[in-house]
Write an enzyme that holds these catalytic residues in place. Structure first.
Site, PDB file in Angstrom:
ATOM      1  N   LYS A   1     -13.451   1.280  -3.498  1.00 36.18           N
ATOM      2  CA  LYS A   1     -14.323   1.920  -2.343  1.00 36.18           C
ATOM      3  C   LYS A   1     -15.487   2.407  -3.072  1.00 36.18           C
ATOM      4  CE  LYS A   1     -10.910   2.069   1.356  1.00 36.18           C
ATOM      5  NZ  LYS A   1     -10.098   3.141   2.230  1.00 36.18           N
TER       6      LYS A   1
ATOM      7  N   GLU B   1       0.710  -1.173   0.000  1.00 39.81           N
ATOM      8  CA  GLU B   1      -0.022   0.098  -0.008  1.00 39.81           C
ATOM      9  C   GLU B   1       0.843   1.525  -0.118  1.00 39.81           C
ATOM     10  OE1 GLU B   1      -4.010   1.579   2.515  1.00 39.81           O
ATOM     11  OE2 GLU B   1      -3.160  -0.308   2.806  1.00 39.81           O
TER      12      GLU B   1
ATOM     13  N   HIS C   1       8.526 -27.069   0.580  1.00 37.79           N
ATOM     14  CA  HIS C   1       8.780 -27.821  -0.503  1.00 37.79           C
ATOM     15  C   HIS C   1       8.176 -27.341  -1.751  1.00 37.79           C
ATOM     16  CE1 HIS C   1       9.390 -32.055  -1.942  1.00 37.79           C
ATOM     17  NE2 HIS C   1       8.199 -32.015  -2.435  1.00 37.79           N
TER      18      HIS C   1
END
Length: 242
Positions: free
Chosen positions: A231, A98, A119
């Site tokens: 938003k 951010e 792994h």
């Protein structure tokens, strides 16, 4: 009790709020020693502000991140062998993504929990596309103990009988860094132990480093214009009034 590490502009994102009431209150409710947490941060602040640039760990880390980016590494992976870092990784990812992901710039931050993911992820690291460099967190002091007891199963793991999982993790860490350095850059950050004081040091170190790294990158470390886009659409879909 409050604490700030810089003179922040107004409306700084929550990623920088660990040492304000927003971060400290939940810690206190969870039973953590927030005074020790803040003392660790204060000690790291003094250490970083009193160091010249040649001996400043945060400045060195920020410079290395940007040098690796210029060499074509677009991803930084924060990794460790301590399971108690799991949720710290989440904060670290938000902090750097951010803060630096702007103007078509920035490293993409990811994390890996070793040995659990070693792994599969390790295979890509050692023989896949060379996209990333690694930053390891290495705890120096053991704070708990659990040993592998001897059993009566013939499974070819008898060499681990009686060994502490701390010892196994340390062996895995050393071997992993050695192997991965044959393929890509690996940084190692040492943490004294897993407690509130050292977490305070670690939080402050990354906050300061992230600020310096963003300044080197040439982006505003304290805004987040990109997330405002989703938003806006979300609020419209939910009928929120402007």
């Amino acid at each position: 009790m409050g604490y700030t590490f810089l003179e922040f502009p107004e409306n700084v994102g929550g990623r920088f709020s660990a040492f304000t009431s927003v971060g400290l209150l939940p810690m206190a409710v969870a039973g953590l020693d927030i005074r020790s947490f803040v003392k660790g941060a204060a000690k790291m602040e003094r250490q970083l502000k009193e160091s010249d640039w040649k001996n400043n760990m945060a400045y060195q880390y920020a410079c290395l991140r940007n040098l690796y980016r210029e060499k074509g590494y677009g991803i930084e992976m924060l990794a460790g062998f301590e399971p108690q870092f799991r949720w710290f990784y989440k904060w670290w990812i938000q902090l750097f993504a951010e803060t630096e992901g702007k103007d078509g710039k920035g490293l993409f931050p990811v994390s890996a929990e070793f040995c659990e993911e070693l792994h599969a992820v390790g295979q890509f690291i050692q023989e896949g596309t060379p996209l990333l460099f690694e930053t390891f967190l290495d705890v120096q002091e053991q704070n708990s103990s659990l040993s592998a007891p001897k059993d009566w199963v013939e499974d070819f793991f008898d060499y681990l009988n009686g060994k502490d999982f701390w010892e196994m993790n340390k062996a895995s860490f050393t071997a992993t860094v050695k192997a991965h350095r044959e393929k890509l850059p690996c940084l190692v950050l040492e943490i004294g132990k897993v407690d509130e004081y050292h977490f305070g040091e670690l939080f402050y170190f990354f906050l300061f480093s992230c600020y310096v790294s963003a300044e080197i990158l040439g982006v505003n470390p304290f805004n987040q214009p990109g997330v405002e886009g989703y938003k806006r659409y979300m609020f419209e879909a939910l009928g929120k009034e402007k």
